[in-house]
Design an enzyme around this catalytic site. Structure first.
Site, PDB file in Angstrom:
ATOM      1  N   GLY A  63       0.853  -1.190   0.000  1.00 16.33           N
ATOM      2  CA  GLY A  63       0.000   0.000   0.000  1.00 16.33           C
ATOM      3  C   GLY A  63       0.880   1.229   0.000  1.00 16.33           C
ATOM      4  N   CYS A  79       3.059   5.414  -2.676  1.00 19.65           N
ATOM      5  CA  CYS A  79       3.932   5.325  -3.849  1.00 19.65           C
ATOM      6  C   CYS A  79       3.704   4.091  -4.727  1.00 19.65           C
ATOM      7  CB  CYS A  79       5.392   5.392  -3.404  1.00 19.65           C
ATOM      8  SG  CYS A  79       5.812   7.015  -2.760  1.00 19.65           S
TER       9      CYS A  79
HETATM   10  N1  LIG Z   1       5.801   9.801   0.434  1.00 12.92           N
HETATM   11  C1  LIG Z   1       6.857   9.121   0.004  1.00 12.92           C
HETATM   12  O1  LIG Z   1       7.345   8.195   0.655  1.00 12.92           O
HETATM   13  C2  LIG Z   1       7.505   9.476  -1.303  1.00 12.92           C
HETATM   14  C3  LIG Z   1       8.779   8.938  -1.610  1.00 12.92           C
HETATM   15  C4  LIG Z   1       9.380   9.282  -2.812  1.00 12.92           C
HETATM   16  C5  LIG Z   1       8.707  10.101  -3.714  1.00 12.92           C
HETATM   17  N2  LIG Z   1       7.469  10.579  -3.418  1.00 12.92           N
HETATM   18  C6  LIG Z   1       6.815  11.470  -4.388  1.00 12.92           C
HETATM   19  O2  LIG Z   1       6.951  12.811  -3.925  1.00 12.92           O
HETATM   20  C7  LIG Z   1       5.800  13.581  -4.277  1.00 12.92           C
HETATM   21  C8  LIG Z   1       5.189  14.171  -3.015  1.00 12.92           C
HETATM   22  O3  LIG Z   1       4.746  13.117  -2.185  1.00 12.92           O
HETATM   23  P1  LIG Z   1       4.327  13.336  -0.663  1.00 12.92           P
HETATM   24  O4  LIG Z   1       4.084  12.003  -0.082  1.00 12.92           O
HETATM   25  O5  LIG Z   1       5.304  14.248  -0.018  1.00 12.92           O
HETATM   26  O6  LIG Z   1       2.923  14.113  -0.861  1.00 12.92           O
HETATM   27  P2  LIG Z   1       2.090  14.916   0.229  1.00 12.92           P
HETATM   28  O7  LIG Z   1       0.694  14.846  -0.232  1.00 12.92           O
HETATM   29  O8  LIG Z   1       2.457  14.474   1.595  1.00 12.92           O
HETATM   30  O9  LIG Z   1       2.622  16.425   0.081  1.00 12.92           O
HETATM   31  C9  LIG Z   1       2.390  17.237  -1.042  1.00 12.92           C
HETATM   32  C10 LIG Z   1       2.193  18.667  -0.546  1.00 12.92           C
HETATM   33  O10 LIG Z   1       2.199  19.554  -1.663  1.00 12.92           O
HETATM   34  C11 LIG Z   1       1.285  20.606  -1.377  1.00 12.92           C
HETATM   35  N3  LIG Z   1       0.993  21.297  -2.634  1.00 12.92           N
HETATM   36  C12 LIG Z   1       0.206  20.911  -3.667  1.00 12.92           C
HETATM   37  N4  LIG Z   1       0.246  21.815  -4.656  1.00 12.92           N
HETATM   38  C13 LIG Z   1       1.073  22.802  -4.259  1.00 12.92           C
HETATM   39  C14 LIG Z   1       1.536  24.009  -4.860  1.00 12.92           C
HETATM   40  N5  LIG Z   1       1.155  24.383  -6.078  1.00 12.92           N
HETATM   41  N6  LIG Z   1       2.373  24.796  -4.159  1.00 12.92           N
HETATM   42  C15 LIG Z   1       2.765  24.426  -2.928  1.00 12.92           C
HETATM   43  N7  LIG Z   1       2.392  23.302  -2.324  1.00 12.92           N
HETATM   44  C16 LIG Z   1       1.548  22.492  -2.980  1.00 12.92           C
HETATM   45  C17 LIG Z   1       0.134  19.894  -0.721  1.00 12.92           C
HETATM   46  O11 LIG Z   1      -0.674  20.789   0.015  1.00 12.92           O
HETATM   47  C18 LIG Z   1       0.863  18.895   0.175  1.00 12.92           C
HETATM   48  O12 LIG Z   1       1.113  19.420   1.460  1.00 12.92           O
HETATM   49  C19 LIG Z   1       4.878  12.616  -5.024  1.00 12.92           C
HETATM   50  O13 LIG Z   1       5.113  12.735  -6.396  1.00 12.92           O
HETATM   51  C20 LIG Z   1       5.340  11.258  -4.545  1.00 12.92           C
HETATM   52  O14 LIG Z   1       5.077  10.253  -5.471  1.00 12.92           O
HETATM   53  C21 LIG Z   1       6.862  10.288  -2.227  1.00 12.92           C
END
Ligand SMILES: NC(=O)c1ccc[n+]([C@@H]2O[C@H](COP(=O)([O-])OP(=O)(O)OC[C@H]3O[C@@H](n4cnc5c(N)ncnc54)[C@H](O)[C@@H]3O)[C@@H](O)[C@H]2O)c1
Length: 439
Positions: A263, A266
């Site tokens: 789950g 990602c």
């Molecule tokens: N969570 C993980 O373990 C992980 C690991 C590697 C890569 N990623 C990738 O990283 C990216 C982010 O993931 P996450 O888990 O941190 O997401 P998340 O949902 O925790 O955080 C994203 C944040 O971006 C903000 N946001 C959206 N649009 C915005 C804008 N225009 N300006 C400013 N802020 C804005 C949202 O309010 C939110 O707080 C995704 O593409 C994900 O696939 C995630």
């Protein structure tokens, strides 16, 4: 260096904080005013071991600030990280609206050279879209300003995010602009003092590398889940098989644990997005489509076992459930198998009393409207008079419970273990009926 991080979620907040930790000045932007207000007030919106302390330290040192003001954040850093969400669109492809909105915001306010670094997980070709969005917006403003677009996918794991960021296995930098590459090398120098970890490549290869990594790991999990199900039928023990193949250095032990399906934020969305991307370009990714289908089926595996024991109508039954988060050491409930398990048990009339060491508040947010689900503050109270215990997340606290107390509390000594936490022979020896995965 002065750095802006756009998006202060799991990735953005960890990235910004770790970059501040080594001496940079970092401004974290988010569109969510409640999140920023919480961070400004010293709170942390997510559970990530060690993060609160590190945020506090860097805020106190004046190196880490939070804002909702786009103009301020764009003005702040020469390097602008984009770390916003890329959730699946209706067809499974990655929804790029947040990434492109962030790119346009940079272009709307920039007044000098910017390196725009895409840290979000994005399909191949997004670098070009980001470049076009910035160029277009600059043209609308009638200005010509230099900028570079870099792909720098993030490989951190929730639950060990700080360790992963501070001591990365590799740092993938996709770029074709010499000045930008030089800046990225300087930025990451403190994280690779021991040996070179930067893999410099073109933007498209960097974008694909991230999906390839997650797709490979998801494949290993689905492969093992299918073998586990077969092992059950054949009378083999998948735990022994896991060790038997893991000992082969060509295979290794990582990501070979069968369970209730993967789950999180990602694997599910990245596998879907890669399949969709293949589709869009005339390639059917058959292996990955099967990986996804096997995972969807696996999320029902524990419920199938419960139904086999109690019948399809579960009304009048009450189950204790340990673990809600999609994995230990996080409160992330995105695509957590527990959501499917709770939905299916309660749909059949059962009551579920759940305990999770940290994810209950997130679980309440996403499943709180289910009247048959309640949350307990400790791991033992859900067991009182329950028909069985289901284990869904392998938190350390569940590794060695007081089995006498477990047996005394349950209506009958019955455990459905979706994470293979215990030794079946031993548990059966002390009187439990124990259903695990593939054993
Ligand atoms: N969570 C993980 O373990 C992980 C690991 C590697 C890569 N990623 C990738 O990283 C990216 C982010 O993931 P996450 O888990 O941190 O997401 P998340 O949902 O925790 O955080 C994203 C944040 O971006 C903000 N946001 C959206 N649009 C915005 C804008 N225009 N300006 C400013 N802020 C804005 C949202 O309010 C939110 O707080 C995704 O593409 C994900 O696939 C995630």
């Amino acid at each position: 260096m002065k750095i802006t991080v756009i998006g202060s979620g799991y990735v953005g907040l960890v990235t910004g904080t770790c970059l501040a930790e080594v001496g940079n000045h970092v401004c974290c932007l988010d569109v969510d005013p409640a999140k920023i207000a919480m961070l400004q007030a010293g709170g942390i919106p997510i559970y990530e071991p060690g993060l609160d302390e590190m945020v506090r330290r860097n805020v106190a040192a004046g190196r880490l600030t939070f804002t909702t003001d786009v103009a301020e954040s764009v003005a702040f850093g020469e390097i602008q990280f984009i770390a916003v969400g890329t959730p699946p669109d209706e067809d499974g492809s990655a929804d790029l609206q947040y990434v492109l909105a962030a790119a346009r915001n940079i272009a709307r306010h920039m007044d000098g050279y910017k390196v725009v670094v895409d840290k979000s997980t994005v399909p191949v070709g997004t670098g070009d879209k980001v470049r076009a969005a910035i160029a277009e917006t600059l043209a609308e403003r009638g200005v010509e300003l230099p900028f570079a677009v870099v792909s720098n996918p993030e490989f951190l794991k929730e639950g060990a995010a700080i360790e992963d960021f501070m001591k990365p296995d590799r740092i993938v930098v996709g770029a074709d602009d010499a000045r930008a590459i030089e800046l990225m090398r300087r930025l990451y120098a403190p994280f690779q003092r021991n040996h070179e970890r930067i893999l410099c490549m073109d933007v498209r290869s960097a974008e694909l590398t991230k999906y390839a990594a997650n797709a490979m790991l998801a494949t290993r999990i689905s492969f093992m889940n299918e073998l586990a199900n077969l092992a059950e039928t054949l009378g083999a023990d998948i735990e022994l098989v896991r060790q038997g193949i893991g000992a082969d250095p060509r295979i290794g032990y990582h990501f070979l644990y069968p369970g209730v399906g993967y789950g999180g934020s990602c694997f599910p969305k990245d596998v879907k997005a890669l399949v969709a991307s293949g589709h869009e370009h005339g390639h059917e990714l058959k292996v990955l489509s099967a990986v996804e289908a096997a995972n969807d089926a696996q999320k029902l595996r524990l419920v199938d076992k419960v139904v086999r024991e109690f019948g399809a109508d579960l009304s009048g039954r009450r189950f204790a459930l340990w673990g809600l988060a999609f994995k230990p050491n996080t409160d992330d409930m995105r695509e957590a198998p527990s959501r499917v398990i709770v939905r299916e048990l309660t749909r059949r009339g059962a009551e579920v009393v759940a305990f999770d060491p940290v994810a209950a508040h997130e679980a309440r947010r996403v499943m709180g409207d289910n009247p048959r689900l309640t949350f307990a503050d400790d791991m033992m109270s859900p067991l009182e008079g329950a028909d069985a215990l289901l284990i869904v997340t392998e938190w350390k606290a569940f590794r060695s419970p007081d089995f006498d107390a477990v047996r005394a509390a349950l209506k009958q000594p019955l455990i459905f273990d979706g994470r293979n936490m215990y030794d079946p022979a031993w548990l059966r020896g002390i009187g439990f009926t124990y259903h695990a995965i593939g054993r």
